[in-house]
Design a protein around this motif. Sequence first.
Motif, PDB file in Angstrom:
ATOM      1  N   ARG B 311       0.786  -1.123  -0.161  1.00  0.00           N
ATOM      2  CA  ARG B 311      -0.051   0.017  -0.086  1.00  0.00           C
ATOM      3  C   ARG B 311       0.851   1.198   0.182  1.00  0.00           C
ATOM      4  O   ARG B 311       0.642   2.377  -0.714  1.00  0.00           O
ATOM      5  N   TYR B 314       2.456   1.822  -3.443  1.00  0.00           N
ATOM      6  CA  TYR B 314       1.204   2.208  -4.470  1.00  0.00           C
ATOM      7  C   TYR B 314       1.119   3.734  -4.170  1.00  0.00           C
ATOM      8  O   TYR B 314       0.995   4.217  -5.128  1.00  0.00           O
ATOM      9  N   HIS B 315       0.910   4.166  -2.794  1.00  0.00           N
ATOM     10  CA  HIS B 315       0.428   5.472  -2.672  1.00  0.00           C
ATOM     11  C   HIS B 315       1.450   6.358  -3.006  1.00  0.00           C
ATOM     12  O   HIS B 315       1.418   7.381  -3.579  1.00  0.00           O
ATOM     13  N   ASN B 325      -3.155   4.231 -11.709  1.00  0.00           N
ATOM     14  CA  ASN B 325      -3.931   3.270 -10.992  1.00  0.00           C
ATOM     15  C   ASN B 325      -3.500   1.786 -11.299  1.00  0.00           C
ATOM     16  O   ASN B 325      -2.968   1.648 -12.360  1.00  0.00           O
ATOM     17  N   ALA B 326      -3.536   0.962 -10.391  1.00  0.00           N
ATOM     18  CA  ALA B 326      -3.174  -0.227 -10.362  1.00  0.00           C
ATOM     19  C   ALA B 326      -4.115  -1.189  -9.739  1.00  0.00           C
ATOM     20  O   ALA B 326      -4.666  -0.838  -8.667  1.00  0.00           O
ATOM     21  N   THR B 327      -4.174  -2.473 -10.282  1.00  0.00           N
ATOM     22  CA  THR B 327      -4.695  -3.545  -9.557  1.00  0.00           C
ATOM     23  C   THR B 327      -3.841  -3.993  -8.641  1.00  0.00           C
ATOM     24  O   THR B 327      -2.797  -4.760  -9.160  1.00  0.00           O
ATOM     25  N   LEU B 328      -4.137  -4.140  -7.310  1.00  0.00           N
ATOM     26  CA  LEU B 328      -3.415  -4.895  -6.452  1.00  0.00           C
ATOM     27  C   LEU B 328      -4.010  -6.205  -5.888  1.00  0.00           C
ATOM     28  O   LEU B 328      -4.953  -6.452  -5.435  1.00  0.00           O
TER      29      LEU B 328
END
Lengths: 131, 463
Positions: B311, B314-315, B325-328
Motif C-alpha cells: 500500500r 502504491y500510494h 492506478n493499478a490492481t493490487l
Amino acid sequence: MKILVVDDETDVRTLFEQRFRREIRSGQFSFSFAYSGEDALNYLREHASEVVLILSDINMPGMSGLELLKHIKQQYLAPPPAPPQVMMITAYGDDESYRQAMQLGANDFLTKPVDFAALKEKLTLLASHEN
Amino acid sequence: MSVNTTILFTIPVALLIVRSMRRFFDLPTRLPRLNQALTWIWVPGAILYVAALLMKWKTDQLDEIYLLLVFAAVIVTLLRLQNYRPARTVLLAMVPYVLYSAIELELELTGGAFLKEYDDAFDTSRGFAMIWLFTFILIARNQKKQLEKERILREEEEKAKRLIEAQNAELERLVGERTATLTQQAEELREALTELRITQTQLIQSEKMASLGELTAGIAHEIQNPLNFVTNFSDVSAELIEELEEERQRADRDPELEAELLVDLKQNLQKITHHGQRAASIVRGMLEHSRASTGERQPVDLNVLADEYLRLAYHGLRAKDKTFNATLVTNFDQDLGTVQAVSQDLGRVLLNLFTNAFYAVQKKKERCPDGYTPTVSVTTLRQPDGDVEVRVRDNGTGIPEAVQKKIFQPFFTTKPTGEGTGLGLSLSYDIVTKGHNGTLTVETSEGEGTEFVIVLPRADGTE
C-alpha cells in the motif's frame, strides 16, 4: 432517492449510515455500497434505473473512480433511463484530478475529509429537484 | 777490590734479562707499573758494589747475590703473569737453576768445603739446570708463538663475526625500512577501508532516505485516511449523543432507539480506536524504515509486512502520478505463520520490489494505455519443506536480457539520473542473502512482466 457510494474503505458504510440516519429512517435517502469500481458497475447493471446519484472515491485499487466515471458515461450515452449524477470524492484535491473528472462529465468534485453538512445540503437539494 | 768488579758485569746481564723479559712478555702493556720498576734493576747491584767497597768486604759471591735478587724480581714478575701460559713455563724453566744458584751460594757463603768435595755433582747439576732452563724457554717461545697464532685467528674470526654482524645490522635496517613502508601502506589501506565503510553506510542511509522520500506522499495519504475516519466517527458520535439526550428528555422515550444509539456509539468508539491504531502503525513503520537497523531478528508476519508496504509503495507512486492506478492482488497463505527476521530490513526489500513493480507497470501503461490493466501481486507461501516464499509479480515492461545480469549490482539503474540510486536491488539482495541466508531470484520476460521470488530458509522460518 437511491445513492450508490463507491469506496474501497468498508467503514465508509458505517459512517454514511450514521451520518444520514434520520434521512434513512425517514426514507428520504437510501444508500447502497460498492467497494470497488468493478463492484459498482456490477451493481449498476442490475439496478440501472434505481440509482439516482453515485458518490465515488477516485483513488481505489483496480478500477479507479475516474475509469468508473468513464464507463458510466459511456453506458448511459443514450437515455432512457436518465444517467445518474456522479460526484467524485478524493483525498487528492489536485487540479489535474479535478480537470479530468470534469472532462469526463462528473457533476461535482468533493475533497476528503468530506464536509457532511455541505454534502447533506447538496443531496437534499438534489432530492427536491428529483421530486 | 778487583774481584768485586764482577758485579759490574752482572748488571748489564740483569738489564739484558729485563729487556728480554719485557719484549717476550710485552710488559709495558701487561704490567706497566712493574715494568717501570724493573728499569731500576741495576740499583741493588750498584748498592751492593758500593756497600762492599765501603765495608771493604771482599768476596766472590757478590754478583751471585745480586743475580739471585734479579731472579727474585723475575719470579715475582712471572707470578704476576701466572695466567699467561708461557709465563708459567718460564717460571718452571727457572726453578731448578734458581734453586741450584741459591744452594751453591749458600754453600759458598758457609764454607765451600762441601762444594769442593762434590764439585762434579754440582757441575752436572748446573749443566742440567741450564739445559732445563733453555729447553723450557724454547718451549715457552713456541707456546707464545702458538698463542699468538691463536690470537690472530681469533681476531680474524672476531673480524669476520663483526662483518657478519654489520651485514646483519644492515639487513635488519633494510627489513625495518620495508616493514615500516608496509605498515604505512597497511595503515593507509585500513584508513581507506574505514572511509569506504563509512561511505557505504552513508550511501545505504541515503538510499533509505531516498526511498522514504518517495514514500512520503503515500504515507501522508495512508495516514490521512484513518485520520479522516477518526474525525468523522468522533463527529457522528457527538451527533448520536445529542440525539440520545434529546430522546431521553422526551415524555415518550423509545428504548429501542436508545439501545440502537448506544450500540452505534460503542461501535464508533471501536472504529476510532481501530483507525487511530492504523495511523500509528503507519507512523511506526515509517520510523522503523528510517531508523538504522538494529539487526535484531524478531518474529515477523510477512503477510502484514507485505500488505503494509504494498500500500505504501502504491500510494507513493500515486503521489507522483495521480492518474496512475493499478490492481493490487494479494494471495496470502493464511498458514504462513511468522518468520525470524529483521522486519525493517525485510520491509525495505519488499518496498523496493513493490516500487520497482509499480514503476514497471506505470512505464508499460504509458506505452500502451488501452486495454492494459496494470497489476501488481504479492503471494506468500509456506512450502512443504518449511521454507517461506514471497513472490512479487507485475505485468509490466519486464527486464531486457542484456540487463538481467546487472540488476543486483550496486549503482546499476535504468532509471533517469536522479530517479534511482541504483542501490535498491543490490541492498535487497544483500539483506535477503547475507542477512537472512535466503535467496532472491528473478524471472522475467520482456514486455510481459517480472516476478521476484524471495525464499527464506526453514531454519530461520520456524520458531
